[in-house]
Design a protein around this motif. Structure first.
Motif, PDB file in Angstrom:
ATOM      1  N   ASN A  95      -9.140   1.885   7.681  1.00 55.45           N
ATOM      2  CA  ASN A  95      -8.003   2.171   8.573  1.00 55.45           C
ATOM      3  C   ASN A  95      -6.659   1.948   7.876  1.00 55.45           C
ATOM      4  N   LEU A  96      -6.651   2.029   6.556  1.00 54.58           N
ATOM      5  CA  LEU A  96      -5.428   1.763   5.797  1.00 54.58           C
ATOM      6  C   LEU A  96      -4.290   2.697   6.193  1.00 54.58           C
ATOM      7  N   SER A 146       0.831  -1.207   0.000  1.00 55.24           N
ATOM      8  CA  SER A 146       0.000   0.000   0.000  1.00 55.24           C
ATOM      9  C   SER A 146       0.864   1.255   0.000  1.00 55.24           C
ATOM     10  N   LEU A 147       1.974   1.251   0.739  1.00 56.21           N
ATOM     11  CA  LEU A 147       2.873   2.412   0.715  1.00 56.21           C
ATOM     12  C   LEU A 147       3.426   2.621  -0.689  1.00 56.21           C
ATOM     13  N   PHE A 148       3.877   1.560  -1.302  1.00 52.86           N
ATOM     14  CA  PHE A 148       4.425   1.631  -2.655  1.00 52.86           C
ATOM     15  C   PHE A 148       3.373   2.152  -3.636  1.00 52.86           C
ATOM     16  N   GLY A 149       2.167   1.592  -3.565  1.00 56.22           N
ATOM     17  CA  GLY A 149       1.115   1.996  -4.485  1.00 56.22           C
ATOM     18  C   GLY A 149       0.698   3.442  -4.312  1.00 56.22           C
ATOM     19  N   LEU A 150       0.613   3.906  -3.067  1.00 49.30           N
ATOM     20  CA  LEU A 150       0.167   5.276  -2.822  1.00 49.30           C
ATOM     21  C   LEU A 150       1.254   6.300  -3.140  1.00 49.30           C
ATOM     22  N   VAL A 151       2.506   5.957  -2.908  1.00 45.20           N
ATOM     23  CA  VAL A 151       3.591   6.884  -3.249  1.00 45.20           C
ATOM     24  C   VAL A 151       3.713   7.036  -4.762  1.00 45.20           C
ATOM     25  N   PHE A 152       3.611   5.925  -5.484  1.00 43.00           N
ATOM     26  CA  PHE A 152       3.838   5.950  -6.934  1.00 43.00           C
ATOM     27  C   PHE A 152       2.533   5.830  -7.731  1.00 43.00           C
TER      28      PHE A 152
END
Length: 732
Positions: free
Chosen positions: A476-477, A397-403
């Motif tokens: 709550n992501l 999720s961090l990867f997807g939201l950053v990029f």
């Protein structure tokens, strides 16, 4: 005719209708896509087929779309009756005359016989009872074999049956068109019509705002090699006769693979076929591995097999070559470890050594068997630490939201259609190579942890609930992401995001189970119960996390019986017995420790729906009683706080636990606890009773059940029952 679908949502039935000619609309949508975007991927025969379709009248197009929506190879003509087709026989005749549909002939006798139902086979064989001996009670397969043997010499006898069927020849051309659209072939009920139907009904995720469909292949060779390899994939999946593996292996081995996706698929097929054939035809099996191109799994298998055969010099040279120029980190770990163990007399693999040598050994109550991660979570929570069950979701999720913009908005490999939710650039494995400048610029914008968090929150707010193929949206992501970003080294975060952009396929999984925040510092825990093993993808990911500066522990669990266990005995009342659309109306909780009740708690709950009369008669809880009661979202926090660190106990525990878990999820809270069922434990402790219902057990043991079917009263009686069970166990 309107095709009607009933959809259950929150207990209410919504009726959705599709227009009469929706199959035709979807059929034309696919043909339009092929003619507008994929003409460079067609052979002359495909173009001619499309031309023939376009010359058909609407009724015949409707019929063809309906035939192609069927699964069987043979379709009975009389079953093709639809209200939107006013003259089915005329439509079928037109399609036959145009050379698009055909009747089966003598060559198809075997398929025809296999297609018949058992009653039809019995009826057919009965017409030849003087020439054929068979039992009507025989299995269908046996009857098919008898019929095939008989009609092999006289297939013309089946001519009257042939005239009742048409051949579903969708695989000749139409299946290829579907493949060009979807990029894959699916067996069973999944085809392009169903995909569009699910879209129109709102039951499948599609990319919002996708305005134009694009061709996913650049050349005819690329498209056809991918198509044929997908057909081989389905053939492999459906093989029932082992002799067919050899024929399929020979076909796959010589099949050209154009493009990265085709190469990867061919490699997977060759490895799977190797596993099927290694004990049947060793020479052919090894040739399959040789046919793989830059495949880590194939190289590892080759090395292990060659070592087993005694070719140690070849193995050593191959291992050293891999270490010098590794294809992946995973293969490098294997080669280094194998070389050390087999040639340098190292006794343990690195995976075994990491687990055996860990300094983090935690004593966890054996009630957490089967829920070991939750046991460790509760262990740290009791020490005042913040703990998150993260595993792969955190980093994906961090990867997807950053990029997000680089993957979905500004990608040189945009989604080909609204159904493409997984980024094509990640599937190709060239994200960093293709977009290095944009990736570096995006990360350069994150000069502080707060700037990184702002980017994540902005994209989450803007694109919430859009399908993405990387992670699932939850209310709550952001909570664990915020904890990670604000309690970690920014340099470590940026370094690992960069590594993921370069090697996403290697670093998309294998992440530790838990993230723990202690005094403003993050560390990760990979939890292993006795007997568990580390996997190599976990080693790859853990090493990458450590290399960029994160602290990662291997937490080896040691079971023990905690004398200070707390049992939370729970009972709920609901608007009905099924979780589907029913809700909780009352919760009762009794906490037990050291054989004594240490706390009680209860609350009515507004279910936000009508309580049926028969439920009110059973429980005494009416609409008026819950009118001013809190909704579940208002009691969820105190309830979870009460339950924390305890064992969830109930009479028929899956009912109460399941309802509470569902309600928690609806309120945006993760819920997972060790649980115990007093029905199960009563059967063990008190054998031979006629009934183990709470009412019967209360009567039998004179339990304090003052108001059956009220939550606190039932929980109190269940708590007394739990104490009796524990006394019975301690006396054994």
């Amino acid at each position: 005719m309107l095709d009607t679908v009933f959809i259950y949502s929150c207990g209410d039935i919504m009726k959705k209708e599709l227009p009469a000619k929706y199959y035709l609309a979807h059929f034309r949508e696919l043909i339009e896509f092929v003619t507008s975007k994929c003409m460079h991927l067609l052979e002359p025969k495909h173009s001619e087929f499309i031309s023939e379709i376009n010359q058909l009248d609407e009724q015949s197009q409707c019929m063809l779309a309906r035939v192609y929506s069927r699964k069987p190879y043979l379709v009975q003509a009389q079953s093709l009756n639809y209200e939107e087709i006013t003259s089915p026989h005329q439509a079928i005749y037109t399609l036959k005359k145009a050379g698009i549909l055909f009747e089966p002939n003598e060559q198809h006798y075997s398929q025809l016989l296999a297609h018949l139902t058992k009653p039809s086979l019995v009826e057919l064989l009965s017409n030849y009872s003087e020439q054929i001996s068979f039992k009507k009670s025989a299995a269908k397969g046996a009857l098919v074999d008898i019929a095939r043997e008989f009609f092999k010499a006289c297939p013309q006898e089946l001519a009257p049956l042939n005239s009742q069927y048409v051949i579903n020849n969708r695989s000749d051309y139409y299946e290829y068109f579907e493949f060009l659209f979807a990029g894959k072939l699916s067996s069973g009920d999944v085809n392009h019509q169903n995909r569009f139907v699910m879209r129109d009904l709102g039951l499948t995720a599609t990319r919002e705002g996708h305005s134009e469909s694009l061709s996913r292949f650049e050349t005819l060779d690329e498209a056809q090699s991918n198509y044929l390899l997908n057909r081989y994939r389905l053939a492999l999946k459906n093989i029932t006769d082992e002799s067919d593996y050899v024929a399929l292996a020979s076909q796959v081995l010589v099949q050209a693979a154009h493009g990265a996706i085709a190469v990867a698929l061919k490699n997977r097929l060759l490895v799977r076929l190797y596993r099927q054939l290694k004990t049947v035809d060793n020479e052919l099996a090894f040739s399959l591995l040789e046919g793989c191109v830059d495949d880590s799994e194939a190289q590892e298998i080759q090395i292990r097999e060659q070592y087993r055969l005694g070719n140690k010099e070849w193995v050593k040279a191959r291992l050293e070559a891999i270490i010098e120029n590794p294809l992946t980190d995973d293969l490098l770990y294997f080669a280094d470890d194998f070389l050390m163990r087999k040639f340098n007399k190292k006794t343990r693999s690195r995976l075994s050594a990491m687990l055996a040598d860990t300094q983090c050994v935690l004593e966890i109550d054996e009630m957490y068997r089967g829920e070991v991660e939750q046991g460790v979570n509760d262990y740290y929570t009791r020490q005042g630490m913040a703990v998150f069950n993260t595993e792969n979701t955190l980093w994906q999720s961090l990867f997807g939201l950053v990029f997000w913009h680089e993957l979905f908005v500004e990608s040189p490999y945009p989604p080909c259609n609204e159904f493409d939710i997984y980024p094509q650039v990640l599937r190709l494995g060239n994200f960093y190579e293709a977009q290095q400048t944009q990736i570096n610029e995006r990360l350069a914008q994150c000069q502080t942890p707060q700037a990184l968090l702002n980017l994540v929150c902005k994209n989450a707010a803007q694109y919430f609930d859009q399908p993405n193929g990387l992670f699932r949206w939850r209310s709550n992501l952001l909570e664990p992401l915020e904890a990670l970003i604000l309690n970690s080294s920014l340099e470590a975060l940026i370094a690992h995001l960069t590594a993921m952009s370069k090697h996403y396929l290697q670093l998309k999984d294998g992440y530790p189970d838990l993230m723990v925040i202690n005094n403003g510092q993050v560390h990760f825990e990979e939890v292993k119960a006795p007997g568990d093993k580390l996997r190599r993808n976990q080693l790859t990911t853990i090493d990458n996390l450590k290399n960029v500066g994160f602290e990662v522990h291997i937490a080896a669990v040691k079971w023990f019986v905690d004398p200070n266990r707390i049992y939370s005995v729970v009972d709920i009342e609901t608007t009905g017995g099924l979780k589907g659309g029913n809700r909780i109306t009352e919760i009762g909780l009794v906490k037990v420790q050291h054989g004594k009740v240490i706390d009680t708690w209860t609350s009515l709950v507004n279910p936000e729906r009508h309580i049926p009369g028969f439920i009110t008669s059973l429980t005494g809880i009416s609409d008026s009683m819950v009118y001013n009661a809190p909704v579940f979202a208002e009691v969820v926090k105190p309830l979870i706080d009460k339950l924390a660190g305890s064992i969830f106990v109930a009479h028929n525990v899956n009912f109460d636990y399941g309802f509470i878990k569902k309600e928690c999820e609806m309120a945006g809270h993760f819920f997972k606890m060790p649980k115990m069922c007093t029905v199960v434990e009563s059967r063990k402790a008190f054998k031979g009773l006629k009934s183990y219902s709470l009412g019967n057990l209360s009567s039998h043991f004179n339990l304090n059940l003052t108001s059956h079917h009220r939550a606190l009263a039932d929980a109190t009686a269940t708590a007394e029952l739990l104490l009796l069970i524990q006394q019975s166990q301690s006396s054994e």
